[in-house]
Design a protein around this motif. Structure first.
Motif, PDB file in Angstrom:
ATOM      1  N   ALA A  18       0.814  -1.208   0.000  1.00  0.00           N
ATOM      2  CA  ALA A  18       0.000   0.000   0.000  1.00  0.00           C
ATOM      3  C   ALA A  18       0.854   1.267   0.000  1.00  0.00           C
ATOM      4  CB  ALA A  18      -0.932  -0.005   1.211  1.00  0.00           C
ATOM      5  N   VAL A  19       2.057   1.185   0.490  1.00  0.00           N
ATOM      6  CA  VAL A  19       2.913   2.359   0.611  1.00  0.00           C
ATOM      7  C   VAL A  19       3.824   2.435  -0.605  1.00  0.00           C
ATOM      8  CG1 VAL A  19       4.704   3.438   2.030  1.00  0.00           C
ATOM      9  CG2 VAL A  19       2.857   2.161   3.116  1.00  0.00           C
ATOM     10  N   GLU A  20       3.975   3.643  -1.124  1.00  0.00           N
ATOM     11  CA  GLU A  20       4.828   3.807  -2.301  1.00  0.00           C
ATOM     12  C   GLU A  20       6.296   3.619  -1.956  1.00  0.00           C
ATOM     13  OE1 GLU A  20       3.976   7.495  -4.150  1.00  0.00           O
ATOM     14  OE2 GLU A  20       1.874   6.993  -4.478  1.00  0.00           O
ATOM     15  N   SER A  21       6.726   4.179  -0.846  1.00  0.00           N
ATOM     16  CA  SER A  21       8.118   4.004  -0.445  1.00  0.00           C
ATOM     17  C   SER A  21       8.156   3.091   0.775  1.00  0.00           C
ATOM     18  CB  SER A  21       8.759   5.353  -0.116  1.00  0.00           C
ATOM     19  OG  SER A  21       8.119   5.929   0.986  1.00  0.00           O
ATOM     20  N   VAL A  22       8.918   2.055   0.673  1.00  0.00           N
ATOM     21  CA  VAL A  22       9.010   1.062   1.745  1.00  0.00           C
ATOM     22  C   VAL A  22       9.988   1.552   2.798  1.00  0.00           C
ATOM     23  CG1 VAL A  22       9.634  -1.315   2.264  1.00  0.00           C
ATOM     24  CG2 VAL A  22       8.508  -0.768   0.111  1.00  0.00           C
ATOM     25  N   SER A  23       9.546   1.532   4.037  1.00  0.00           N
ATOM     26  CA  SER A  23      10.426   1.978   5.115  1.00  0.00           C
ATOM     27  C   SER A  23      11.284   0.808   5.591  1.00  0.00           C
ATOM     28  CB  SER A  23       9.604   2.539   6.272  1.00  0.00           C
ATOM     29  OG  SER A  23       8.874   1.505   6.884  1.00  0.00           O
ATOM     30  N   TRP A  24      12.382   1.145   6.206  1.00  0.00           N
ATOM     31  CA  TRP A  24      13.270   0.122   6.733  1.00  0.00           C
ATOM     32  C   TRP A  24      12.606  -0.640   7.876  1.00  0.00           C
ATOM     33  CZ3 TRP A  24      17.079  -1.605   4.061  1.00  0.00           C
ATOM     34  CH2 TRP A  24      17.700  -0.773   3.147  1.00  0.00           C
ATOM     35  N   ALA A  25      11.748   0.026   8.628  1.00  0.00           N
ATOM     36  CA  ALA A  25      11.055  -0.638   9.733  1.00  0.00           C
ATOM     37  C   ALA A  25      10.121  -1.724   9.213  1.00  0.00           C
ATOM     38  CB  ALA A  25      10.275   0.382  10.546  1.00  0.00           C
ATOM     39  N   ALA A  26       9.461  -1.463   8.096  1.00  0.00           N
ATOM     40  CA  ALA A  26       8.572  -2.468   7.518  1.00  0.00           C
ATOM     41  C   ALA A  26       9.364  -3.664   6.999  1.00  0.00           C
ATOM     42  CB  ALA A  26       7.742  -1.854   6.394  1.00  0.00           C
ATOM     43  N   LEU A  27      10.505  -3.394   6.379  1.00  0.00           N
ATOM     44  CA  LEU A  27      11.348  -4.500   5.904  1.00  0.00           C
ATOM     45  C   LEU A  27      11.920  -5.304   7.063  1.00  0.00           C
ATOM     46  CD1 LEU A  27      13.257  -2.889   2.912  1.00  0.00           C
ATOM     47  CD2 LEU A  27      11.471  -4.631   2.834  1.00  0.00           C
ATOM     48  N   LEU A  28      12.291  -4.614   8.117  1.00  0.00           N
ATOM     49  CA  LEU A  28      12.793  -5.313   9.304  1.00  0.00           C
ATOM     50  C   LEU A  28      11.692  -6.163   9.922  1.00  0.00           C
ATOM     51  CD1 LEU A  28      15.102  -5.751  11.307  1.00  0.00           C
ATOM     52  CD2 LEU A  28      14.214  -3.804  12.588  1.00  0.00           C
ATOM     53  N   ASN A  29      10.483  -5.622   9.969  1.00  0.00           N
ATOM     54  CA  ASN A  29       9.343  -6.374  10.494  1.00  0.00           C
ATOM     55  C   ASN A  29       9.086  -7.619   9.646  1.00  0.00           C
ATOM     56  OD1 ASN A  29       7.130  -7.028  12.035  1.00  0.00           O
ATOM     57  ND2 ASN A  29       5.760  -5.612  10.987  1.00  0.00           N
TER      58      ASN A  29
END
Length: 102
Positions: A18-29
């Motif tokens: 859903a988010v255009e730019s992926v955050s590092w926190a989401a990738l870590l999660n």
């Protein structure tokens, strides 16, 4: 616990799409969730890799009782046990019970 892990994984994946730019926190999660799922099913993966004759039973035990520490440890110990009877049959060694009869 498994339902919680799968739910968090699904929510994370939906959030990533859903988010255009992926955050590092989401990738870590996402990485933590994948690691947790692999760790949860480690006994089943070990049994499959070792070609354990009871690999399906180990998977079922891990699936339903892996959330308890005792069930997970029991499945892991079972996965590492050897199938001496089955390995002897594969090697061509006769079963002692059958040689005693004949």
């Amino acid at each position: 616990m498994l339902i919680l892990l799968v739910g968090l994984l699904v929510v994370t994946l939906i959030g990533l799409t859903a988010v255009e730019s992926v955050s590092w926190a989401a990738l870590l999660n996402l990485g933590v969730m994948v690691f947790a799922l692999v760790l949860y099913f480690l006994p089943a993966l070990v049994a499959q890799e070792r070609r354990h004759t009871k690999a399906v039973a180990i998977f079922v035990l891990d699936l339903f009782l892996g959330w308890t520490f005792l069930g997970w440890v029991g499945a892991l110990v079972w996965a590492f046990t050897e199938d001496n009877r089955d390995r002897a049959t594969e090697a061509g060694v006769n079963d002692p019970a059958s040689t005693a009869r004949g």
